[in-house]
Design a protein around this motif. Structure first.
Motif, short mmCIF file in Angstrom:
data_model
loop_
_atom_site.label_atom_id
_atom_site.label_comp_id
_atom_site.label_asym_id
_atom_site.label_seq_id
_atom_site.Cartn_x
_atom_site.Cartn_y
_atom_site.Cartn_z
N ARG A 39 52.24 -18.71 47.48
CA ARG A 39 51.14 -19.67 47.40
C ARG A 39 51.29 -20.54 46.16
N SER A 40 51.03 -21.83 46.31
CA SER A 40 51.10 -22.75 45.18
C SER A 40 49.83 -22.62 44.34
N PHE A 41 49.97 -22.92 43.04
CA PHE A 41 48.87 -22.74 42.09
C PHE A 41 48.78 -23.95 41.18
N PHE A 42 47.55 -24.40 40.92
CA PHE A 42 47.34 -25.50 39.97
C PHE A 42 46.22 -25.12 39.02
N ASP A 43 46.48 -25.32 37.72
CA ASP A 43 45.50 -24.99 36.68
C ASP A 43 44.87 -26.29 36.18
N TYR A 44 43.60 -26.52 36.56
CA TYR A 44 42.90 -27.76 36.23
C TYR A 44 42.18 -27.56 34.90
N GLY A 45 42.84 -28.00 33.81
CA GLY A 45 42.33 -27.75 32.47
C GLY A 45 43.06 -26.57 31.89
#
Length: 487
Positions: A39-45
């Motif tokens: 699964r792809s992951f994005f950290d917003y901040g």
């Protein structure tokens, strides 16, 4: 004449801290099997990007944006999006809401939201500003209660928020991932029955029968043909899944499989009862496997909901909770509570599992707390930390998070520096039968009961009380053994 107060200059970037391990929301996402290498992951901040570096080391495809430290990264749609401790440092109310909505817009499967929640007294060094405070280092902090944070997320995004831990919530787009998360919280681990007799035919077909054992163990029922990948091989060898399972029951014993079936029925009942807190979905929106479980165990969704609601209603009755605590097969009973190790919660009766589950539906999981105190009369659940539980004969309690179900008040108490902390006893009563150190705990409890050390002590004792009792009776502890003091 006094000059008018000046508006403080907010230094948001100072709220970003360097980390040597995963942040709390990332630990929750790993624990709850949300993050996987697929699964792809994005950290917003993402702040300094320490979580991202650790994720890459663990083989997870990830990226992150931060207005100060990674301003040139464009936020991109990802399976899992985290916005951890961001909304609480934004002093502009409209910007705060818009930032949360931007993170939600790129979350394909689940958004994890974390913010500071009130669980104790503030330092007293903050200055009121807007709807929050300015800290001594010039950062802004908006403090929420657990209930306020959940309400804020749901109002901002128009979707249900599910607590993972204090101050950490999940918002799901993926219904199956949501169901997995909710059912995993109440599903117990069960060991397959051992073979009791030798059977030539079983040994001949071991390669296909053992996977069937694991499948039935997981489901608590026979699988449908499309739920078991070796169905055709089983049918070729035995004629049907039912006949193959009849052989398995002959070899392992039928009563063990009945207890496994009962356990899975109880797990499903607890799941359906607690789903009431999250707007229980219609039958058609449940995953196919859950639909089949309900039909097999209850006959219909209505029957399942009626059964779950009857027990859920009982959890509001202090008399019913008290009776369930008194009659519990696991736990250390005191005058006002039942104390259990967190590993033993799945071994409790359905009413007590739902009672405890009501607290977790509000606060999420508390990984640092390993003892659960079920209050018999007050409608409260306490989660306590006892780090030396396995190693000290009578370990001290070092911290407590108390959840008041009637008022949704959340309190935190720290005892690490206490000179006379409360100590645990009868630890064998608190753990499940398969706990690694249970035999050692049980041996100590038998010694203490035999020599009257616990006589007259229905409730837990403090360290000074223990020292006084042992000194009066002439005993001391050596590890988990009670020994006579030398004259």
């Amino acid at each position: 004449m006094r000059s008018p107060p000046t508006t403080p200059r907010i230094k948001r970037h100072k709220a970003a801290i360097k980390r040597s391990d995963y942040s709390r929301p990332l630990k929750c996402l790993w624990r709850d099997r949300m993050i996987t290498p697929e699964r792809s992951f994005f950290d917003y901040g993402c702040g300094h990007g320490d979580d991202l570096a650790a994720l890459r080391e663990d083989g997870v495809a990830c990226d992150g944006f931060d207005p100060k430290f990674r301003p040139n990264v464009d936020p991109q749609p990802s399976d899992i999006v985290n916005i951890g401790y961001v909304i609480n440092v934004i002093e502009d109310v409209e910007e705060r809401r818009l930032t949360l909505q931007k993170a939600w817009a790129i979350a394909d499967r689940v958004l994890c939201v974390a913010a500071r929640v009130v669980m104790g007294e503030s330092s007293g060094r903050e200055v009121e500003f807007g709807d929050g405070l300015v800290t001594s280092i010039g950062t802004f902090q908006k403090y929420f209660t657990q209930a306020e944070l959940r309400e804020y997320i749901e109002e901002s995004l128009g979707s249900e928020a599910y607590p993972a831990a204090p101050g950490v919530f999940y918002v799901f787009r993926d219904e199956e991932l949501k169901t997995q998360f909710l059912s995993d919280r109440v599903r117990r681990s069960i060991t397959a029955p051992r073979k009791r007799i030798a059977e030539v035919r079983f040994e001949e077909h071991k390669a296909i029968l053992e996977p069937l054992v694991e499948c039935v163990l997981s489901l608590g029922r026979l699988p449908a043909e499309d739920e078991f990948e070796l169905t055709s091989e089983i049918v070729d060898a035995f004629g049907s899944l039912k006949r193959a399972f009849a052989l398995i029951k002959k070899v392992t014993g039928e009563e063990d499989w009945e207890s496994i079936h009962v356990a899975r029925v109880e797990d499903l009942t607890v799941y359906i009862a607690l789903a009431k807190f999250a707007n229980r979905p219609p039958f058609s929106r449940l995953p196919k496997r859950t639909q089949r479980d309900i039909k097999a165990f209850f006959g219909s969704y209505k029957n399942a909901c009626d059964s779950a609601d009857a027990i859920l209603f009982e959890t509001g009755d202090a008399t019913a909770i008290d009776a369930a605590c008194v009659n519990s097969a696991v736990g250390r009973l005191t005058s006002n509570a039942l104390w259990v190790h967190r590993n033993a919660v799945p071994s409790l009766s359905p009413i007590l599992r739902i009672y405890e589950g009501c607290a977790r539906a509000y606060v999420g999981s508390l990984d640092d707390m390993n003892i659960v105190k079920l209050h018999r009369f007050s409608g409260k659940i306490s989660y306590l930390s006892c780090g030396s539980f396995d190693y000290e004969a009578h370990p001290p309690l070092t911290a407590t998070v108390k959840v008041a179900l009637r008022t949704l008040r959340l309190d935190y108490f720290e005892y690490a520096a206490a000179k006379d902390p409360l100590l645990l006893d009868l630890k064998d009563c608190m753990v499940p039968a398969d706990y690694p150190f249970r035999a050692k705990f049980e041996r100590l409890s038998k010694q203490e009961l035999k020599h009257g050390v616990l006589e007259g002590h229905n409730d837990l004792q403090s360290r000074l009380q223990w020292q006084s009792t042992l000194s009066f009776l002439g005993f001391t502890h050596r590890g988990h053994r009670l020994i006579r003091k030398r004259s």
